[in-house]
Write a protein that holds these residues in place. Structure first.
Motif, mmCIF file in Angstrom:
data_model
loop_
_atom_site.group_PDB
_atom_site.id
_atom_site.type_symbol
_atom_site.label_atom_id
_atom_site.label_comp_id
_atom_site.label_asym_id
_atom_site.label_seq_id
_atom_site.Cartn_x
_atom_site.Cartn_y
_atom_site.Cartn_z
ATOM 1 N N GLN A 47 42.889 -2.824 -1.453
ATOM 2 C CA GLN A 47 42.644 -4.138 -0.864
ATOM 3 C C GLN A 47 41.541 -4.066 0.192
ATOM 4 O OE1 GLN A 47 44.065 -7.111 -1.518
ATOM 5 N NE2 GLN A 47 45.562 -6.456 -3.044
ATOM 6 N N LEU A 48 41.662 -3.115 1.087
ATOM 7 C CA LEU A 48 40.597 -2.769 2.032
ATOM 8 C C LEU A 48 40.259 -1.309 1.774
ATOM 9 C CD1 LEU A 48 41.646 -4.474 5.387
ATOM 10 C CD2 LEU A 48 39.692 -5.041 3.949
ATOM 11 N N HIS A 49 39.153 -1.061 1.103
ATOM 12 C CA HIS A 49 38.871 0.280 0.606
ATOM 13 C C HIS A 49 37.938 1.067 1.537
ATOM 14 C CE1 HIS A 49 38.968 2.984 -3.006
ATOM 15 N NE2 HIS A 49 37.980 3.524 -2.317
ATOM 16 N N ASP A 63 36.022 5.479 5.065
ATOM 17 C CA ASP A 63 37.123 5.100 4.198
ATOM 18 C C ASP A 63 38.191 4.405 5.027
ATOM 19 O OD1 ASP A 63 38.454 5.579 1.414
ATOM 20 O OD2 ASP A 63 39.981 6.179 2.868
ATOM 21 N N LEU A 64 38.789 3.355 4.486
ATOM 22 C CA LEU A 64 39.811 2.583 5.195
ATOM 23 C C LEU A 64 41.201 2.917 4.653
ATOM 24 C CD1 LEU A 64 37.981 -0.873 5.427
ATOM 25 C CD2 LEU A 64 38.071 0.957 7.132
ATOM 26 N N ALA A 65 41.507 4.211 4.636
ATOM 27 C CA ALA A 65 42.809 4.696 4.149
ATOM 28 C C ALA A 65 43.082 4.218 2.726
ATOM 29 C CB ALA A 65 43.932 4.264 5.096
ATOM 30 N N ASN A 68 42.658 5.744 -3.634
ATOM 31 C CA ASN A 68 41.945 6.625 -4.556
ATOM 32 C C ASN A 68 40.637 7.174 -4.013
ATOM 33 O OD1 ASN A 68 43.861 6.465 -6.684
ATOM 34 N ND2 ASN A 68 43.134 4.413 -7.160
ATOM 35 N N GLY A 69 40.379 6.980 -2.726
ATOM 36 C CA GLY A 69 39.297 7.693 -2.083
ATOM 37 C C GLY A 69 37.926 7.052 -2.161
ATOM 38 N N THR A 70 37.106 7.431 -1.194
ATOM 39 C CA THR A 70 35.696 7.053 -1.120
ATOM 40 C C THR A 70 34.877 8.333 -1.131
ATOM 41 O OG1 THR A 70 36.240 5.089 0.203
ATOM 42 C CG2 THR A 70 33.947 5.845 0.255
ATOM 43 N N PHE A 71 33.798 8.353 -1.909
ATOM 44 C CA PHE A 71 32.999 9.564 -2.062
ATOM 45 C C PHE A 71 31.520 9.223 -1.913
ATOM 46 C CE2 PHE A 71 36.907 9.909 -4.339
ATOM 47 C CZ PHE A 71 37.340 11.213 -4.150
ATOM 48 N N VAL A 72 30.765 10.130 -1.316
ATOM 49 C CA VAL A 72 29.314 10.007 -1.216
ATOM 50 C C VAL A 72 28.713 11.259 -1.838
ATOM 51 C CG1 VAL A 72 27.321 9.863 0.324
ATOM 52 C CG2 VAL A 72 29.385 8.548 0.833
#
Length: 368
Positions: A47-49, A63-65, A68-72
C-alpha cells in the motif's frame, strides 16, 4: 502542467507498452494507495511501498517497510539510497529506469522497450515462480548421515535441501543465486531449515539434525525468531545450527548467538573450519559444541605431507581441549576414514558413509 522533476520508465508486460510515470514533486510516495503521489496497481506492491525524496541536490529512495522489498540495481534498499539517472528501481516485481528530469527516450522507444521487455518479462515470471516456491513450499529436504568414528554409529544428519518447482532450478546453489537477485537468501535458508526439521521430527528420534544458515542471516533477529518458532513446534528435536567460519568475525555477536541458542536448547557447530582463516581466537573465546573441519583439510589426508598432517592433528586436539566434538567433512575413502580416526576425530560425514538422500531413503544403516 510544469515539466516533471523525474520520470520512471518501465514496460507493461500485459499491454506491451512503455510506461512513463512522471514525478512532479518530492517527496513522492509509491504504492497501491490511490491518494498518494504515484500509485502502482500490482498486488505484490505494498500500500505504501517506497518514497523518493530530495535532500539538497541529491535524490534518494527509501523503503517504507514493504512486504516484497525495494531494490536499486539489484541491491536491496535497507536505508536511504542515492539515485542517479539510469538506475534501475525494482518495487516487488515492478522494474523501472529512473530518469532525473524529463524522459528523453527516442521516438522508437516503445519498440526498444518492448524488445528489452522480453528479458524483463522472463525476470518477472521467474520472480513470480520464486514467490510461489515459498507460498507452496516447493522444496524437499535431503539428509546426509553423520557417524561416530570407530563404532560407525549413526548419530545424526546434516539437513540439506533441493527445489521441486518445475520452472526453477533444483540445486540449492542455483536457487541461492536466484534468491540473491531478489534479496531473499535468508528467506530461502529459513525455508530449507524449517521444512527439513518438520519433515524429520516424527522419525528421527534422538538423532541430531545439523541445519545450515546463510551469511545473510548473521546479526538479524529473524534468525532467532525462526528458530524459536521451530523449537516451539518441534520441542523434542535435537537441533544443531551450523555457522560458517566466514561469519565468525565478531566475538561479542558470537557469544550473544551462543547464549540465545543455549536458551532454545539448540547446539552450535562451526562449519567449514579451516576453509579460509582458521579463527582460533573466536574458537577459544566462544567454544561451540561441534567443529566441522573443511573438506580441504580432510581430502587425501592419509597421503598429505607430514606438516599438514601435524597441523590438522593439532587443530583437532585444540578443539577437543575446548570441549568441542570434532567432525571430518567430505570423507570418501576408507583410508581417509581410518586416518581421521587415528588423528582423534570424533565424527565424520561424507560419501564413505552416505550421500544426501530424501527421508524415505535415510532410515536404514549409514553404511560401512
Amino acid at each position: 502542467m510544469s515539466d516533471p522533476l523525474a520520470t520512471l520508465e518501465g514496460y507493461d508486460v500485459h499491454t506491451g507498452r512503455v510506461l512513463h510515470l512522471p514525478i512532479y514533486s518530492f517527496p513522492c510516495r509509491i504504492g497501491r494507495r490511490t491518494e498518494i503521489e504515484l500509485p502502482l496497481y500490482d498486488p505484490r506492491v505494498s500500500q505504501l511501498h517506497a518514497e523518493i525524496f530530495q535532500d539538497r541536490d541529491d535524490i534518494y529512495i527509501r523503503d517504507l517497510a514493504s512486504t516484497n522489498g525495494t531494490f536499486v540495481n539489484g541491491n536491496k534498499v535497507t536505508e536511504p539510497t542515492l539515485l542517479r539517472s539510469g538506475d534501475v528501481i525494482r518495487l516487488a516485481v515492478a522494474e523501472f529506469r529512473f530518469v532525473y528530469g524529463e524522459s528523453s527516450m527516442p521516438e522508437d522507444a516503445e519498440q526498444t522497450a518492448i524488445i528489452s521487455g522480453e528479458t524483463l518479462d522472463r525476470q518477472l515470471f521467474a520472480h513470480r515462480d520464486f514467490l510461489d516456491l515459498f507460498d507452496q513450499q516447493k522444496v524437499v529436504p535431503f539428509y546426509q548421515p553423520i557417524v561416530q568414528l570407530g563404532s560407525n554409529e549413526l548419530i545424526g544428519y546434516e539437513v540439506l535441501g533441493r527445489g521441486t518447482s518445475e520452472s526453477l532450478p533444483r540445486s540449492p546453489r542455483d536457487l541461492f543465486a536466484m534468491a540473491a537477485t531478489f534479496g531473499m537468501e535468508a528467506n530461502l535458508s529459513e525455508l530449507f531449515r524449517a521444512v527439513g526439521i518438520r519433515t524429520a521430527k516424527m522419525v528421527m528420534g534422538e538423532l541430531l539434525l545439523f541445519v545450515n544458515m546463510h551469511p545473510a542471516e548473521v546479526g538479524g533477529m529473524q534468525l532467532i525468531h525462526s528458530l524459536t518458532e521451530l523449537r516451539e513446534e518441534c520441542p523434542a528435536v535435537n537441533i544443531v545450527l551450523e555457522l560458517h567460519e566466514s561469519a565468525m568475525t565478531d566475538v561479542h555477536r558470537l557469544r550473544e548467538l551462543r547464549n540465545q541458542l543455549s536458551e532454545l536448547g539448540i547446539g552450535l557447530a562451526y562449519d567449514d573450519f579451516g576453509a579460509g582463516q582458521a579463527r582460533l581466537n573466536e574458537l577459544a573465546e566462544v567454544p561451540p559444541d561441534f567443529v566441522k573441519f573443511d573438506v580441504s583439510l580432510v581430502r587425501q589426508i592419509h597421503d598429505a605431507p607430514p606438516a599438514k598432517k601435524q597441523l590438522v592433528a593439532r587443530l583437532v586436539q585444540f578443539a577437543k581441549d575446548l570441549g568441542a566434538q570434532t567432525l571430518a567433512e567430505g570423507v570418501e575413502l576408507p583410508a581417509e576414514r581410518d586416518y581421521c580416526e587415528e588423528m582423534g576425530f570424533d565424527l565424520a560425514q561424507g560419501y564413505q558413509f552416505g550421500k544426501p538422500e530424501p527421508i524415505e531413503q535415510t532410515l536404514g544403516p549409514a553404511g560401512s
